[in-house]
Design a protein around this motif. Structure first.
Motif, mmCIF file in Angstrom:
data_model
loop_
_atom_site.group_PDB
_atom_site.id
_atom_site.type_symbol
_atom_site.label_atom_id
_atom_site.label_comp_id
_atom_site.label_asym_id
_atom_site.label_seq_id
_atom_site.Cartn_x
_atom_site.Cartn_y
_atom_site.Cartn_z
ATOM 1 N N ARG A 14 0.840 -1.211 0.000
ATOM 2 C CA ARG A 14 0.000 0.000 0.000
ATOM 3 C C ARG A 14 0.869 1.253 0.000
ATOM 4 N N ASP A 125 -9.937 2.622 0.068
ATOM 5 C CA ASP A 125 -10.467 1.767 1.130
ATOM 6 C C ASP A 125 -9.378 1.070 1.919
ATOM 7 N N ASN A 126 -8.127 1.213 1.475
ATOM 8 C CA ASN A 126 -7.060 0.481 2.137
ATOM 9 C C ASN A 126 -5.811 1.363 2.220
#
Ligand code: FES
Length: 217
Positions: A14, A125-126
């Motif tokens: 991420r 969302d992450n």
């Protein structure tokens, strides 16, 4: 061909997939890419590598890399290639939105937006854990609201994810400038006109490697 070296592979994609050492002139701007080859490998296909931000000795790579490309491996690099993101100089409300790929592709824009004093929202969302405290995080369900708020919206999506979005819920309804980075394999970087990277944008098919991979909305 200029050389680079994988210094580190990250476990949490991420934030970044890897740290790559290379000459400063090779570091791609946000949205641009390098074509990377592993000369020691049997796999002849090049991988498009995007930046997730500048490091002391090169850059953080946003793109996931083949598992055989381990730390210490030397790479041959071509680039920077393609059209990257361009934040308008007068933008004071900057939104970054990752639809179905890692937000790492957008993180190199944060220091640029900070430099011009903009408020920044990351829509995904992450989110990574180490996002600067001044960056507000919102979920993807807030995308339409944030798209209305922003002076400038930078999106990233896979080719399939973008197609699904456009044919499903439609493009985000933006009031000002917006751009989308479409992530797709780009094995030849335009040299062989292989067509593998063709994407549907606006009225027809274009080559992400040459005409993009960042497109205006
Ligand atoms: S990657 Fe071959 S034409 Fe785009």
């Amino acid at each position: 061909m200029p050389e680079g070296k994988i210094l580190e592979r990250m476990l949490d994609g991420r934030r970044a997939a890897a740290r790559i050492a290379c000459a400063a002139k090779l570091v791609p701007a946000p949205g641009q890419y390098l074509l990377a080859y592993l000369p020691a490998s049997d796999d002849p296909l090049a991988v498009a590598v995007f930046s997730a931000g500048i490091a002391n000795d090169g850059f953080y790579a946003a793109s996931s890399l083949p598992s055989a490309w381990t730390a210490g491996a030397s790479l041959s690099l071509r680039g920077p290639l393609g059209r990257g993101f361009a934040i308008p100089g007068n933008a004071r409300r900057v939104a970054l939105a990752a639809l179905d790929v890692s937000p790492a592709y957008l993180l190199g824009l944060i220091p640029l937006a900070e430099k011009q004093g903009a408020d920044i929202v990351l829509v995904c969302d992450n989110p990574p854990e180490d996002i600067p405290a001044n960056v507000e995080i919102r979920p993807l369900t807030a995308l339409d609201e944030i798209a209305q708020w922003a002076d400038y919206l930078a999106l990233v999506a896979s080719r399939a994810g973008w197609r699904e979005r456009v044919h499903g819920r439609g493009r985000p309804n933006v009031t000002r400038e917006a751009q989308v980075l479409i992530v797709t394999p780009m094995p030849c970087g335009g040299l062989a006109r292989c067509g593998v990277c063709s994407v549907e944008v606006g009225k027809g098919l274009v080559l992400a490697c040459d005409d993009g991979p960042v497109f205006s909305l």
